[in-house]
Design an enzyme around this catalytic site. Structure first.
Site, PDB file in Angstrom:
ATOM      1  N   THR A 120       0.835  -1.200   0.000  1.00  0.00           N
ATOM      2  CA  THR A 120       0.000   0.000   0.000  1.00  0.00           C
ATOM      3  C   THR A 120       0.873   1.255   0.000  1.00  0.00           C
ATOM      4  OG1 THR A 120      -1.582   1.292   1.303  1.00  0.00           O
ATOM      5  CG2 THR A 120      -0.208  -0.213   2.529  1.00  0.00           C
ATOM      6  N   LYS A 146       1.651  -3.930   6.459  1.00  0.00           N
ATOM      7  CA  LYS A 146       2.189  -3.955   5.091  1.00  0.00           C
ATOM      8  C   LYS A 146       3.676  -3.572   5.090  1.00  0.00           C
ATOM      9  CE  LYS A 146      -1.731  -4.697   2.676  1.00  0.00           C
ATOM     10  NZ  LYS A 146      -1.967  -5.633   1.576  1.00  0.00           N
ATOM     11  N   TYR A 173      -3.095  -1.576  10.281  1.00  0.00           N
ATOM     12  CA  TYR A 173      -3.191  -2.279   8.989  1.00  0.00           C
ATOM     13  C   TYR A 173      -2.028  -1.873   8.075  1.00  0.00           C
ATOM     14  CZ  TYR A 173      -4.090  -2.243   4.055  1.00  0.00           C
ATOM     15  OH  TYR A 173      -3.902  -2.329   2.708  1.00  0.00           O
ATOM     16  N   HIS A 174      -1.834  -0.553   7.901  1.00  0.00           N
ATOM     17  CA  HIS A 174      -0.767  -0.102   7.009  1.00  0.00           C
ATOM     18  C   HIS A 174       0.602  -0.550   7.533  1.00  0.00           C
ATOM     19  CE1 HIS A 174      -4.004   2.796   5.728  1.00  0.00           C
ATOM     20  NE2 HIS A 174      -3.456   2.602   4.547  1.00  0.00           N
TER      21      HIS A 174
HETATM   22  N1  USQ Z   1     -11.615   9.826   4.309  1.00  0.00           N
HETATM   23  C1  USQ Z   1     -12.502  10.882   4.497  1.00  0.00           C
HETATM   24  N2  USQ Z   1     -13.824  10.590   4.599  1.00  0.00           N
HETATM   25  C2  USQ Z   1     -14.314   9.316   4.533  1.00  0.00           C
HETATM   26  C3  USQ Z   1     -13.413   8.245   4.328  1.00  0.00           C
HETATM   27  C4  USQ Z   1     -12.071   8.536   4.222  1.00  0.00           C
HETATM   28  O1  USQ Z   1     -12.109  12.045   4.556  1.00  0.00           O
HETATM   29  O2  USQ Z   1     -15.526   9.136   4.636  1.00  0.00           O
HETATM   30  C5  USQ Z   1     -10.171  10.101   4.146  1.00  0.00           C
HETATM   31  C6  USQ Z   1      -9.298   9.318   5.117  1.00  0.00           C
HETATM   32  O3  USQ Z   1      -9.189   9.963   6.357  1.00  0.00           O
HETATM   33  C7  USQ Z   1      -7.991   9.254   4.337  1.00  0.00           C
HETATM   34  C8  USQ Z   1      -8.437   9.202   2.863  1.00  0.00           C
HETATM   35  O4  USQ Z   1      -9.782   9.657   2.856  1.00  0.00           O
HETATM   36  O5  USQ Z   1      -7.239  10.416   4.531  1.00  0.00           O
HETATM   37  C9  USQ Z   1      -8.380   7.813   2.257  1.00  0.00           C
HETATM   38  O6  USQ Z   1      -9.126   6.949   3.063  1.00  0.00           O
HETATM   39  P1  USQ Z   1      -9.629   5.513   2.559  1.00  0.00           P
HETATM   40  O7  USQ Z   1     -10.504   4.946   3.626  1.00  0.00           O
HETATM   41  O8  USQ Z   1     -10.166   5.596   1.176  1.00  0.00           O
HETATM   42  O9  USQ Z   1      -8.239   4.724   2.427  1.00  0.00           O
HETATM   43  P2  USQ Z   1      -7.323   4.001   3.495  1.00  0.00           P
HETATM   44  O10 USQ Z   1      -7.945   3.835   4.837  1.00  0.00           O
HETATM   45  O11 USQ Z   1      -5.993   4.665   3.479  1.00  0.00           O
HETATM   46  O12 USQ Z   1      -7.208   2.541   2.918  1.00  0.00           O
HETATM   47  C10 USQ Z   1      -7.518   2.210   1.552  1.00  0.00           C
HETATM   48  C11 USQ Z   1      -7.707   0.708   1.474  1.00  0.00           C
HETATM   49  C12 USQ Z   1      -6.401   0.027   1.840  1.00  0.00           C
HETATM   50  C13 USQ Z   1      -5.293   0.577   0.962  1.00  0.00           C
HETATM   51  C14 USQ Z   1      -5.212   2.089   1.069  1.00  0.00           C
HETATM   52  C15 USQ Z   1      -4.216   2.731   0.140  1.00  0.00           C
HETATM   53  O13 USQ Z   1      -8.752   0.286   2.337  1.00  0.00           O
HETATM   54  O14 USQ Z   1      -6.548  -1.375   1.707  1.00  0.00           O
HETATM   55  O15 USQ Z   1      -4.073   0.017   1.371  1.00  0.00           O
HETATM   56  O16 USQ Z   1      -6.489   2.632   0.714  1.00  0.00           O
HETATM   57  S1  USQ Z   1      -3.457   4.164   0.836  1.00  0.00           S
HETATM   58  O17 USQ Z   1      -4.492   5.067   1.333  1.00  0.00           O
HETATM   59  O18 USQ Z   1      -2.653   4.807  -0.184  1.00  0.00           O
HETATM   60  O19 USQ Z   1      -2.644   3.706   1.947  1.00  0.00           O
END
Ligand code: USQ
Length: 382
Positions: free
Chosen positions: A144, A185, A181-182
């Site tokens: 990730t 990874k 989780y992260h």
């Molecule tokens: N966010 C909001 N509002 C929401 C949901 C999320 O502002 O209703 C924000 C979060 O705080 C975060 C961003 O949007 O800053 C991305 O959140 P996300 O829930 O889309 O992504 P994340 O929790 O980081 O995890 C997802 C996948 C995970 C993958 C990751 C890639 O669930 O499996 O590893 O994206 S990354 O984000 O680049 O680490």
């Protein structure tokens, strides 16, 4: 090619299994339904119920004539995965078999422990299955972008050259993840790097950003082939959540200031990236790291985009800042390199208004199934 897909029931695993089978590969799909169980335990069921993996494979065969073999079991069990690798002799294994949700991993000690044991356990058991039974097999592992966190410098593609006191060497880029989780990874990557340099395994570690989308060429053949689509606060990724909120009339849940920036990609581009990595394997003794996303957005930019397109389609989309349940920077520098997959031939499907409208329209078909009680954040980081 003989391709083993671990975590094949998931949001990415099932579309990947269909895509690679449709390209003529011999696919063995493995899963233990852990994600379905976690969703049930946390009242986070997907927008529509997908048939089980065996049924999906049957429907896929009826639609395309192509076979996907299925085995149900836990990839963290060394005997189970060892037997599968020994008997199937894959040339490539695509490893998605991990608990993928940051909020789930932060829900409490039980969920944290499961995430740690499951994610490290599946990677470790697979490594040993390969060492013992298929040392020439290429592992394509889903990492990730969150491994890097949000450093105040450019993010390189996996590795960085460091000059220190007049000497230089190459190291894994510094990583500082924002959830357990992260962090699993990050630990996976360290484990893989140890076994790659010590046992000569060939591994591609795909640092993927948040994925959005609801359909692929194969899932368009029959709605029962669609991937699990989550819009809840635990398993839903932000774009899919915002679209569902727009459709159901819930103001878009921007966490905090909304300046959080990440690299995003279309579900169809995940399929392209995995296929490209599979077709051009890493060398033995190489840990190849590829940053897997196509464009960067802040949460505010995404909310604006969903709102603009939604309003044009006749929805009445509001944007609302809610207290951020996570510990993360809300206003920060973000510039991540991502040329490796483009060099391999990736042709990005960017988040155009048409693509956004397509996702909104598809979710509208399931509007009556949206459960608004699953939308607001239920898990806080502290
Ligand atoms: N966010 C909001 N509002 C929401 C949901 C999320 O502002 O209703 C924000 C979060 O705080 C975060 C961003 O949007 O800053 C991305 O959140 P996300 O829930 O889309 O992504 P994340 O929790 O980081 O995890 C997802 C996948 C995970 C993958 C990751 C890639 O669930 O499996 O590893 O994206 S990354 O984000 O680049 O680490």
């Amino acid at each position: 090619m003989k391709i083993l897909i671990l975590g094949a029931d998931g949001y990415l695993g099932w579309p990947t299994a269909m895509h690679l089978a449709n390209k003529g590969h011999s696919v063995l799909a493995v899963d233990n339904y852990a994600r379905r169980t976690m969703a049930l335990e946390t009242s986070s069921e997907a927008l529509f119920a997908a048939p089980n993996l065996l049924e999906r494979a049957k429907i896929f065969k009826e639609s395309t004539g192509e076979e996907i073999d299925v085995r149900i079991g836990d990839c963290a069990e060394m005997d189970f995965i060892g037997e599968i690798v020994r008997d199937f002799q894959p040339e490539c294994v695509v490893h998605y078999a991990e608990q993928p949700s940051a909020p789930y991993s932060m829900r409490g000690p039980r969920e944290a422990r499961f995430t740690l044991e499951n994610n490290l356990g599946t990677t470790f058991s697979l490594i040993w299955a390969m060492i013992q039974h298929a040392p020439n097999c290429h592992m394509v592992k889903l990492g990730t972008m969150g491994e890097y966190g949000t450093p105040n410098i450019d993010i390189e593609e996996g590795w960085i050259d460091i000059n220190h006191n007049g000497r230089s060497d190459k190291f894994l880029f510094p990583r500082q993840a924002g959830s357990l989780y992260h962090t699993t990874k990050v630990l996976d990557t360290d484990l893989l790097w140890f076994y790659v340099r010590t046992y000569g395994l060939a591994v591609t570690d795909l640092m993927q950003g948040p994925v959005y989308g609801i359909s692929t060429a194969e899932s368009d053949l029959d709605d029962r082939l669609m991937p699990h689509f989550h819009y809840d606060d635990i398993f839903g990724t932000v774009v899919n959540r915002f679209v569902t909120q727009a459709v159901s009339g819930v103001p878009l849940t921007v966490y905090g200031k909304g300046g959080q920036t990440r690299g995003y990609l279309n579900l169809n581009d995940t399929l392209q990236c995995v296929e490209l990595a599979t077709n051009s394997p890493a060398e033995k003794g190489e840990l190849r790291v590829l940053n897997q996303f196509t464009e960067q957005f802040s949460v505010n930019q995404l909310a604006e985009k969903v709102s603009e397109v939604g309003n044009r389609l006749g929805l009445n989309v509001e944007i609302n800042s809610v207290e951020n349940p996570r510990k993360e920077l809300e206003d920060h520098y973000y510039n991540a390199k991502h040329s490796g997959l483009l060099d391999l031939g990736l042709e990005p499907n960017l988040l155009t208004d048409d693509i956004m409208a397509g996702i909104i329209t598809k979710v509208q078909q399931y509007q009556s199934s949206i459960d608004k009680s699953k939308i607001l954040p239920r898990v806080k980081w502290s």
